[in-house]
Design a protein around this motif. Structure first.
Motif, PDB file in Angstrom:
ATOM      1  N   PRO A   1       2.494   3.754  -5.040  1.00 35.44           N
ATOM      2  CA  PRO A   1       2.719   3.546  -6.534  1.00 35.44           C
ATOM      3  C   PRO A   1       1.286   2.738  -7.375  1.00 35.44           C
ATOM      4  N   ALA A   2       0.378   1.512  -6.616  1.00 37.25           N
ATOM      5  CA  ALA A   2      -0.541   1.761  -7.538  1.00 37.25           C
ATOM      6  C   ALA A   2      -1.091   2.702  -8.237  1.00 37.25           C
ATOM      7  N   GLY A   3      -1.399   4.006  -7.485  1.00 37.32           N
ATOM      8  CA  GLY A   3      -2.124   4.861  -7.748  1.00 37.32           C
ATOM      9  C   GLY A   3      -2.402   6.369  -7.891  1.00 37.32           C
ATOM     10  N   PHE A   4      -1.759   7.077  -8.602  1.00 38.89           N
ATOM     11  CA  PHE A   4      -1.163   8.542  -7.873  1.00 38.89           C
ATOM     12  C   PHE A   4      -1.588   8.796  -9.010  1.00 38.89           C
TER      13      PHE A   4
ATOM     14  N   MET B   1      11.069   1.298 -19.250  1.00 40.50           N
ATOM     15  CA  MET B   1      11.839   2.101 -17.697  1.00 40.50           C
ATOM     16  C   MET B   1      11.610   1.982 -16.382  1.00 40.50           C
ATOM     17  N   GLN B   2      12.147   1.963 -15.373  1.00 42.08           N
ATOM     18  CA  GLN B   2      11.964   2.009 -14.734  1.00 42.08           C
ATOM     19  C   GLN B   2      11.319   3.404 -14.211  1.00 42.08           C
ATOM     20  N   PHE B   3      10.348   2.621 -12.959  1.00 38.27           N
ATOM     21  CA  PHE B   3       9.433   4.618 -12.216  1.00 38.27           C
ATOM     22  C   PHE B   3       9.978   4.538 -11.143  1.00 38.27           C
ATOM     23  N   SER B   4      10.356   6.051 -10.719  1.00 41.47           N
ATOM     24  CA  SER B   4      10.575   6.670  -9.681  1.00 41.47           C
ATOM     25  C   SER B   4       9.793   7.928  -9.397  1.00 41.47           C
TER      26      SER B   4
ATOM     27  N   TYR C   1       6.679  -0.769 -11.254  1.00 42.29           N
ATOM     28  CA  TYR C   1       6.449   0.385 -10.226  1.00 42.29           C
ATOM     29  C   TYR C   1       7.002  -0.237  -8.354  1.00 42.29           C
ATOM     30  N   TYR C   2       7.109  -1.226  -8.999  1.00 40.88           N
ATOM     31  CA  TYR C   2       7.719  -1.594  -7.211  1.00 40.88           C
ATOM     32  C   TYR C   2       9.368  -2.136  -7.512  1.00 40.88           C
ATOM     33  N   GLY C   3       9.989  -1.816  -8.520  1.00 40.60           N
ATOM     34  CA  GLY C   3      11.498  -1.597  -8.002  1.00 40.60           C
ATOM     35  C   GLY C   3      11.883  -3.063  -8.749  1.00 40.60           C
TER      36      GLY C   3
END
Lengths: 218, 274, 223
Positions: free
Chosen positions: B47-50, A1-4, B258-260
């Protein structure tokens, strides 16, 4: 699943998150007050009765009042870490805030003890009390009377300073507010909540302490 | 009274002396023994850490921690380490490993031991639509911002020293990425230099509609996993882990998540091995 | 270089970055002095207003005093920095720290000044008014000089508190002493060494402020 990134507004679960932060603030402030006050009473008494102790502890009291709390927190954290303590940020915060509390409480205790008239203490001794009995039944209660209002002021400062413990990874109320601001961008609502929280604790207590101060002076 | 005074002083001294205990064991052994891997992660650099909408840790680094724990047969434990706590946490063994997209530099390698890079941030200039900035060289007279202690900050400071200052550029450092984004959005600063993939993720989110990319920045920002400087055994293991994540395809999966879906960045500098 | 629990202290790295730290210390001193002056200028009329016990000026200064004394300084800083930013009123971090420390100083100083004013006999004001002075004139020439003498110690202590509060600049990216230290430790990972040296510099600044103000007191009041 792609994260956004979703545009994540405040949710009810955040109330729980804030409540945890609130509880953490209370826990840290309570622990540091307890540790700092007990240590401060002993330290203050030592500084009153022993010249050696006064000289030996003078740098401690002096330094703690001349270095910002944020630096003290970071230093306590890294110093205890280098010594090999693997404790949680809660304990590091307690040590740093407690050390500050002990230094400033010691001065209040000392001022309180010195305010006890010499005649009182002498007459207690002449009634056959030992040195400790005199301290316990005469000096400490009288010192308590003069010291209570300033001590409450110190506790208030401690509660406000606990808002800095986030810098070493302790998630108290201010830090949890900041985390939520970052995520939701509800800057004003959350900041107002934080201001109100501290104000509601500090304002009534500081009013009470001022009333107390006037009463003692009379 | 004097005896009590002396006893108290003696106790204080004794407590301080007893304080330090020495541990020589490799973190590798304690992780296997306790079945627990404690990762230090910075949770304010998406998006590395959140934190997700339930305020639980998430992100590229968090996923790497979970993968690492799985490979060790241990439970992952995420410990948020703000910048001044990173090294103390590692030195005191409050965390076993630092997975915080940390750029390996010779100065830092004096204090911790780094694996080969497990991530590479290809950096781009990001600005608001209204600033008129189109490429990196346009920054020479603008209000710039970045996160304190990061390589983009280093880059800006070098440029300021080499003549940008005279052209009117200023630099402000912030405590975290999130604060930098807010400052850019609010107009406190005009441009930042961030990971291309971070920008992609940000613009997909719709959270910052006024942000645009204005070309690449002359900067490659590798990130490494760090362990205690003395722990050669764990370092060896972590290097194998970083290698395997790439060779078995897991890295590509996590990166894309996380990075597209852009091209994968190289994990080595051209012409040299780590 | 003493090792502790396997940790080696590298002081030379701090030494190399000393110019950076001292530049930060200079910013700290600037903001401390400016916030001290601004706080004093705001607190003088507010203390007089607080003494009146009624009217809008009294209510305004009471709010200021209670807000500044009953919320954390870091909250006050965030309010000026991020809070105003949400309304697109953007102030640089230097100004945010200066404003919030001045705000805090003014609140505390108002109460200190009020205590001092209470110690000065009421008749002095009417006496100077009867000599033909206006009300502000009598405060500036007669009342305030005596007040500062009474409250001097608490006043200087507040100035030092203000100095300690400037360290919050670190949280909004200002390179004052703490911020500069944060930057330096991040580049080299020498957290402990850097913050220890910084604590020492803070101590020196605090003592410097204390002694110079004592000297100023002696010169002004010749006591």
């Amino acid at each position: 699943m792609q994260f956004s990134f979703a545009n994540q507004g405040l949710a009810w679960s955040d109330a729980y998150f804030l409540a945890q932060g609130l509880l953490n603030t209370v826990r840290l402030a309570a622990a540091a007050t307890l540790v700092g006050t007990l240590a401060g009473i002993v330290l203050g008494w030592l500084r009153t009765v022993s010249v050696t102790a006064r000289i030996a502890t003078a740098p401690f009291v002096d330094i703690i009042r001349s270095v910002p709390m944020i630096i003290q927190l970071i230093l306590a954290n890294s110093f205890l870490s280098i010594l090999g303590f693997g404790a949680s940020p809660f304990w590091f915060g307690t040590v740093a805030l407690g050390a500050w509390m002990s230094a400033v409480t010691a001065e209040v205790v000392r001022a309180g003890l010195l305010s006890v008239p010499l005649q009182y203490r002498k007459s207690a001794r002449s009634l056959g009390m030992t040195g400790y009995q005199e301290l316990l039944y005469i000096s400490l209660p009288l010192a308590f009377r003069t010291g209570l209002a300033p001590w409450i002021g110190l506790v208030l400062s401690l509660i406000k300073d606990s808002a800095l413990a986030g810098v070493v990874g302790y998630i108290e109320y201010m830090r949890s507010t900041q985390i939520l601001i970052t995520r939701t961008h509800e800057t004003w609502l959350l900041l107002m909540g934080a201001g109100l929280f501290y104000f509601l604790i500090c304002y009534p207590v500081s009013r009470y302490s001022r009333r107390l101060e006037r009463k003692v002076r009379v | 009274m004097r005896t009590i005074v002396k006893a108290l002083l003696a106790t204080a001294v004794a407590t301080l002396t007893l304080a330090g205990q020495v541990h020589a064991e490799s973190a590798l052994d304690t992780i296997i023994k306790n079945k627990k891997l404690r990762c230090g992660i910075m949770l304010d650099s998406p998006p590395a850490g959140f934190r997700d909408s339930n305020n639980e840790p998430d992100g590229y680094d968090v996923t790497y921690c979970k993968d690492m724990a799985k490979a060790l047969g241990a439970e992952p434990e995420i410990i948020e380490t703000p910048s001044p706590d990173r090294i103390p946490a590692l030195v005191s063994n409050r965390i076993d490993v630092l997975i915080a997209s940390t750029t390996p530099t010779p100065a830092r390698a004096l204090t911790v031991a780094f694996t080969q890079p497990y991530t590479n941030n290809v950096m781009a200039v990001v600005t608001r639509k209204d600033t008129g900035i189109a490429q990196y060289s346009d920054l020479a007279s603008k209000k710039l911002g970045g996160v304190v202690g990061t390589t983009p900050e280093q880059l800006f400071k070098d440029e300021l020293g080499k003549g940008w200052q005279g052209k009117g550029a200023t630099y402000t450092g912030f405590a975290s990425d999130a604060e930098t984004f807010m400052a850019l959005q609010q107009g406190k600063i005009d441009a930042i230099v961030i990971n291309v993939a971070v920008f992609n993720a940000l613009s997909q989110s719709g959270q910052f509609p006024e942000f645009v990319m204005a070309g690449l920045a002359p900067l490659a920002d590798f990130g490494s996993i760090a362990v205690n400087r003395d722990d050669q055994q764990f370092l060896n293991w972590a290097r194998v882990f970083v290698f395997t994540q790439v060779s078995n395809g897991r890295w590509a999966e996590v990166y894309h998540k996380y990075y597209g879906n852009g091209p994968l960045p190289p994990l080595t500098a051209e012409g040299i091995n780590f | 270089m003493i090792g502790m629990n396997g940790y080696q202290f590298y002081w030379s790295i701090v030494w190399d970055s000393l110019p950076l730290l001292l530049a930060g210390a200079w910013v700290t001193i600037q903001i401390t002095i400016l916030a001290f002056i601004v706080g004093t200028l705001i607190a003088m009329p507010m203390a007089v207003a607080r003494q009146q016990g009624e009217g809008w000026a009294y209510r305004f200064s009471t709010w200021w005093v209670e807000l500044s004394r009953n919320t954390p300084a870091v909250f006050q800083l965030y309010l000026f920095y991020f809070g105003l930013g949400a309304f697109h009123i953007n102030i640089p971090s230097y100004a945010a720290v200066l404003i919030s420390v001045s705000f805090n100083n003014a609140g505390y100083m108002t109460e200190i000044f009020r205590g001092g004013l209470n110690a000065i006999p009421r008749q002095q004001l009417s006496a100077s008014r009867s000599l033909g002075m206006t009300s502000p004139q009598s405060f500036i020439h007669v009342i305030f000089p005596q007040m500062f003498k009474v409250i001097f110690l608490a006043y200087v202590t507040q100035g030092i508190w203000g100095m300690l509060n400037t360290s919050l600049g670190m949280l909004v990216g200002l390179q004052e002493l703490s911020g500069a230290t944060q930057y330096a430790q991040s580049a080299s990972f020498r957290t402990f060494e850097f913050f220890l040296v910084t604590a020492l510099i803070y101590y020196v600044i605090a003592k410097g402020l204390q002694f110079s103000s004592q000297l100023a007191f002696r010169l002004i009041y010749r006591s």
